[in-house]
Structure formats: structure tokens, C-alpha cells
Design a protein around this motif. Sequence first.
Motif, short mmCIF file in Angstrom:
data_model
loop_
_atom_site.label_atom_id
_atom_site.label_comp_id
_atom_site.label_asym_id
_atom_site.label_seq_id
_atom_site.Cartn_x
_atom_site.Cartn_y
_atom_site.Cartn_z
N LEU A 88 0.83 -1.21 0.00
CA LEU A 88 0.00 0.00 0.00
C LEU A 88 0.87 1.26 0.00
O LEU A 88 0.63 2.19 -0.78
CB LEU A 88 -0.93 -0.02 1.21
N ALA A 89 1.90 1.29 0.85
CA ALA A 89 2.78 2.46 0.90
C ALA A 89 3.53 2.64 -0.41
O ALA A 89 3.72 3.77 -0.88
CB ALA A 89 3.77 2.30 2.06
N LEU A 90 3.95 1.54 -1.04
CA LEU A 90 4.64 1.63 -2.32
C LEU A 90 3.73 2.24 -3.39
O LEU A 90 4.14 3.14 -4.13
CB LEU A 90 5.13 0.25 -2.75
N PHE A 91 2.48 1.77 -3.46
CA PHE A 91 1.56 2.32 -4.46
C PHE A 91 1.21 3.78 -4.17
O PHE A 91 1.01 4.56 -5.10
CB PHE A 91 0.31 1.46 -4.58
N GLU A 92 1.16 4.16 -2.90
CA GLU A 92 0.94 5.57 -2.58
C GLU A 92 2.11 6.41 -3.05
O GLU A 92 1.93 7.50 -3.62
CB GLU A 92 0.73 5.74 -1.08
N CYS A 93 3.33 5.93 -2.83
CA CYS A 93 4.52 6.67 -3.29
C CYS A 93 4.55 6.76 -4.81
O CYS A 93 4.88 7.81 -5.38
CB CYS A 93 5.80 6.01 -2.79
N LEU A 94 4.21 5.66 -5.48
CA LEU A 94 4.19 5.68 -6.95
C LEU A 94 3.10 6.61 -7.47
O LEU A 94 3.29 7.31 -8.47
CB LEU A 94 3.99 4.26 -7.50
N PHE A 100 0.42 11.35 -10.10
CA PHE A 100 0.06 12.74 -9.84
C PHE A 100 1.21 13.66 -10.25
O PHE A 100 1.00 14.75 -10.77
CB PHE A 100 -0.29 12.93 -8.37
N GLY A 101 2.43 13.23 -10.01
CA GLY A 101 3.61 13.96 -10.43
C GLY A 101 4.16 14.86 -9.34
O GLY A 101 3.41 15.47 -8.57
N THR A 102 5.48 14.93 -9.29
CA THR A 102 6.12 15.75 -8.27
C THR A 102 5.89 17.24 -8.51
O THR A 102 5.80 18.02 -7.56
CB THR A 102 7.62 15.47 -8.20
N CYS A 124 12.82 12.40 -3.07
CA CYS A 124 12.31 11.32 -2.21
C CYS A 124 10.99 10.78 -2.75
O CYS A 124 10.79 9.56 -2.79
CB CYS A 124 12.12 11.82 -0.78
N TRP A 125 10.06 11.65 -3.14
CA TRP A 125 8.77 11.20 -3.64
C TRP A 125 8.91 10.34 -4.88
O TRP A 125 8.18 9.38 -5.08
CB TRP A 125 7.87 12.38 -3.98
N LYS A 126 9.85 10.70 -5.74
CA LYS A 126 9.94 10.05 -7.04
C LYS A 126 10.88 8.84 -7.04
O LYS A 126 10.58 7.85 -7.71
CB LYS A 126 10.39 11.06 -8.08
N TYR A 127 11.99 8.90 -6.31
CA TYR A 127 13.00 7.85 -6.44
C TYR A 127 13.33 7.13 -5.13
O TYR A 127 13.28 5.91 -5.07
CB TYR A 127 14.30 8.43 -7.02
N ILE A 128 13.68 7.87 -4.09
CA ILE A 128 14.24 7.25 -2.89
C ILE A 128 13.20 6.42 -2.14
O ILE A 128 13.45 5.26 -1.80
CB ILE A 128 14.87 8.33 -1.97
N SER A 129 12.02 6.99 -1.87
CA SER A 129 11.01 6.26 -1.10
C SER A 129 10.53 5.00 -1.82
O SER A 129 10.47 3.93 -1.19
CB SER A 129 9.82 7.17 -0.80
N PRO A 130 10.18 5.05 -3.12
CA PRO A 130 9.79 3.80 -3.78
C PRO A 130 10.91 2.75 -3.79
O PRO A 130 10.65 1.57 -3.58
CB PRO A 130 9.43 4.23 -5.20
N ILE A 134 10.66 -0.91 -2.04
CA ILE A 134 10.86 -2.14 -2.80
C ILE A 134 11.91 -3.01 -2.13
O ILE A 134 11.74 -4.23 -2.00
CB ILE A 134 11.24 -1.81 -4.26
N ILE A 135 13.00 -2.40 -1.66
CA ILE A 135 14.05 -3.15 -0.98
C ILE A 135 13.50 -3.78 0.31
O ILE A 135 13.72 -4.97 0.58
CB ILE A 135 15.27 -2.25 -0.69
N ILE A 136 12.77 -3.01 1.11
CA ILE A 136 12.20 -3.53 2.35
C ILE A 136 11.21 -4.65 2.04
O ILE A 136 11.18 -5.68 2.73
CB ILE A 136 11.54 -2.41 3.16
N PHE A 137 10.40 -4.48 1.00
CA PHE A 137 9.44 -5.51 0.61
C PHE A 137 10.17 -6.80 0.25
O PHE A 137 9.79 -7.89 0.71
CB PHE A 137 8.61 -5.02 -0.58
N LEU A 138 11.21 -6.71 -0.57
CA LEU A 138 11.93 -7.92 -1.00
C LEU A 138 12.62 -8.60 0.18
O LEU A 138 12.57 -9.83 0.30
CB LEU A 138 12.95 -7.56 -2.09
N VAL A 139 13.25 -7.83 1.05
CA VAL A 139 13.92 -8.42 2.22
C VAL A 139 12.90 -9.09 3.13
O VAL A 139 13.13 -10.21 3.60
CB VAL A 139 14.73 -7.34 2.97
N THR A 140 11.78 -8.43 3.38
CA THR A 140 10.74 -9.02 4.23
C THR A 140 10.18 -10.29 3.61
O THR A 140 9.99 -11.30 4.30
CB THR A 140 9.61 -8.01 4.46
#
Length: 192
Positions: A88-94, A100-102, A124-130, A134-140
Motif C-alpha cells: 500500500l505504501a509503495l503504491f501511494e509513493c508511486l 500525480f507527479g512531483t 524522495c517522492w519520485k525515487y528514494i522512497s519507492p 521495494i528493498i524492504i518488501f523484498l527483504v521481508t
Amino acid sequence: MDAPYIWALLFFFMLILLGLDSEFGTLEGAVTPLVVDMKLFPSIKKEVFSACLSAFLFLLGIGFCSGGGEYIITIFDTYGMNIPVLILALFECLAVGWVFGTENMSRAIEDMQGSRPCIFFTICWKYISPLLLIIIFLVTFVQNMMAAPSYNVYTGCLPATPEFVQEVPIPWPAQLLAGSSLSGPSYPSRSS
């Protein structure tokens, strides 16, 4: 503070009201788009749908209040919600960064606050947070797939010292109930 019991009573009454208010807000946030906006249930009144959904959620919640409710909460907390919340957080960031666009987000913030956010936030909105999500999702996901789901059972008296705690595999019906098919194996695990 001459009457500490009054303050305690008011405090816990406030907590009950806060919980009820949160529940009403969450229920309205789920029911209104389904019944009013998308008209998925045109023949059912909104009040009836809300009552039926509340009764269903109440029946689901009874399990958390039973004798084994602490274990059910542990299963849900450990295996049921981490992956869906990350998705959910990933799709919100995307949605903010790419749909919507930065630039639109920066303009909206400028309209509300009078100044544009610094370039760090747009990056952060466009690159770092997503990327981090993704990294946290894959590790989890990998960590959950490496071991069969289990929880600790207290087999002795309190305090719960290591000699009185036993790790027990979670039965597959409970895994399905907790939604762990998204975050770990949902097949019957072998007892060790």
C-alpha cells in the motif's frame, strides 16, 4: 488533583470515544466509495450495508477477545499485515511521484503553504522512497519465505524465561486466516 479516580475515569472514557471515532471514520471511508460513489450495491441502503459490515467485523473481532486472542493478534501482527502495508505504501509513493507527479504535488503544497518544498522532497517522492520500499518488501518477503511461520507458546509460569517458552509452528488454517499467503508459506509446515 483531589479526585484521581475522576481523572482516570475521564481518561479511559476519552480512549473509548477515540476508538469509536476512529472506527466510524474508517467505516465511512470504506462504505461511502462502495455504496455511494461506485454504486456497487445499488439495491442496498447505505445504513443497512454499514450495519451488516459492522456486524461481520464484530464477529471477526470476537476471536481476538477469546482465550487464544493474544496468539491470534501475534499471528496477524507478525505475518498478516507487514507485506500488505508495504505494498500500500509503495503504491501511494508511486501515485504521488509518478501518476500525480512531483511538479503537481509541489504546486499543491505551494498553494497551501505559500512556498514550494525543497528538491530533496521531490527526489524522495519520485525515487528514494519507492526504491527503499521495494528493498524492504523484498527483504521481508525473502525472510518470511526462508522459515516456516511460528510463534512462542508459554509453557510455564511467569516470568516468561527461555526455559518456559516453546516455538510452535503455525497451523496452515491460521496462516490462511491471517493472510500469510502474501507474506510467507501457506502450506502445512512440519513439526520439528
